[in-house]
Write a protein that holds these residues in place. Sequence first.
Motif, mmCIF file in Angstrom:
data_model
loop_
_atom_site.group_PDB
_atom_site.id
_atom_site.type_symbol
_atom_site.label_atom_id
_atom_site.label_comp_id
_atom_site.label_asym_id
_atom_site.label_seq_id
_atom_site.Cartn_x
_atom_site.Cartn_y
_atom_site.Cartn_z
ATOM 1 N N ASP A 1 0.814 -1.220 0.000
ATOM 2 C CA ASP A 1 0.000 0.000 0.000
ATOM 3 C C ASP A 1 0.848 1.269 0.000
ATOM 4 O O ASP A 1 0.353 2.337 -0.394
ATOM 5 N N THR B 1 0.035 4.995 -1.823
ATOM 6 C CA THR B 1 -0.291 6.010 -0.813
ATOM 7 C C THR B 1 0.671 7.186 -0.883
ATOM 8 O O THR B 1 0.261 8.357 -0.914
ATOM 9 N N ASN C 1 -4.272 3.008 -2.116
ATOM 10 C CA ASN C 1 -4.020 4.326 -1.550
ATOM 11 C C ASN C 1 -4.811 4.467 -0.256
ATOM 12 O O ASN C 1 -6.050 4.458 -0.266
ATOM 13 N N LEU C 2 -4.118 4.634 0.858
ATOM 14 C CA LEU C 2 -4.756 4.706 2.168
ATOM 15 C C LEU C 2 -5.174 6.120 2.559
ATOM 16 O O LEU C 2 -5.856 6.299 3.579
ATOM 17 N N LEU C 3 -4.774 7.119 1.797
ATOM 18 C CA LEU C 3 -5.018 8.497 2.215
ATOM 19 C C LEU C 3 -6.489 8.823 2.457
ATOM 20 O O LEU C 3 -6.811 9.492 3.445
#
Length: 443
Positions: free
Chosen positions: A311, A315, A334-336
């Motif tokens: 990830d 990210t 994408n963890l944003l």
Amino acid sequence: MSRAAPNILFILADDLGWADLGVYGATDFATPHLDALAGEGVRFTQAYANSAVCSATRFALITGRYQYRLRGGLEEPIARSGHVHGLPPEHPTLPSLLKGRGYDTALIGKWHLGHPPAFGPLKSGYDRFFGNLGGAVDYFTHKPGVGDAVPRDLWEGEVPVERAGYYTQVLADEAEAYVRGRAGQARPFFLSLHFTAPHWPWEGLGDEAVSRELRDLFHYDGGSLRKYGEIVEALDAAIGQVLAALQQTGQARDTIVVFTSDNGGERFSRTWPLVGQKTELLEGGLRVPTLLRWPARIAPQVQDQVAITADWLPTLLAAAGGAPHPDHPSDGENLLPVLQGQAPVHPRTLYWRYKAQAQRAVRDGDWKYLKINDNEFLFDVVADPRERANLRERQPEVFARLRQQWLDWNEGFLPITDEVFTHGVTPDVQADRYVPERATRAL
């Protein structure tokens, strides 16, 4: 690209266990700097490594893809087959993609993705490299083995160098100098700070005499909980030194700091309430302490979102205003949006395999399918993180579904075959190359 793009400091520990930080439950030693980092940012509760061993996870980190797409990512053949395997220089990487967006890129510490002249950090997107190319070095001699005939594995670029001192501290000094040197620069930086601590040999700051007498870096008959604590505390102090440099130079607010580990801990690590360790697909071999701080954009929080090493490429590229290479889409996410409160926590499906598929695992939502040799299990790892209540008989449909999911997923990746670990085969057979895109399933 605007200079509004954040700096990025990615800190990777080596073999650090799930509960080896105070904020994750450590009680035998103190980690005040990392605990403070957790309080100022995000502490993940369900973050995983892409593999239960070292170099395989590093392939996933730098490519943002399952390591099983590349021969060098298959169960650490780099450690067994000399200099044959490595990360293909033409493969897009996190540093090369950030470099393309105007970043200054540096790796300080452990590489473990193949040796020059065919492979190396400077061939895969880093502007600068200082550190060790292989898997582990003695903390004082900086050698990968014991004896005067063994060369030091310490490099500035592709030139061997010497430094005196405890390796964790040497890396901290180099990283501090880099951070201070970047203050006021127009280009943002991406610094990979990859420590070897707390990987064996079991040597603390005051053990130089032990280092000189050591007969084997594996040190199977050495170490102790106390010594392990000394190694982790030295790591914490080193990280605190670099974080202080960020603060003192006015760069902390606009720098993303990520801290995590390449796999679960070894024999002296604390993993409670998890079980298992490095080389095992139990939670203790895969779940890793993970912290993120970005004061300018992300509020402090405890985050239950399931995440994995792959990830970080999508990210961090998103934070820099970029995206993965279209020809090599990331298997990560994408963890944003979740971290910034723009999207809810959501289920993930993650896959692992190890030891020629003798170990298999799928995490799908709260469920985990696990196979170890001929034994198969189904766990609810949220309700039962210790993996003690095997629910395969109570939930046969879930068990069968996850078992088949793993089989279907595995068809898309390189198999483990004998020549992966064979010395002396012809280079065209064993050389690393791209795997054909036989599967497009993402995480």
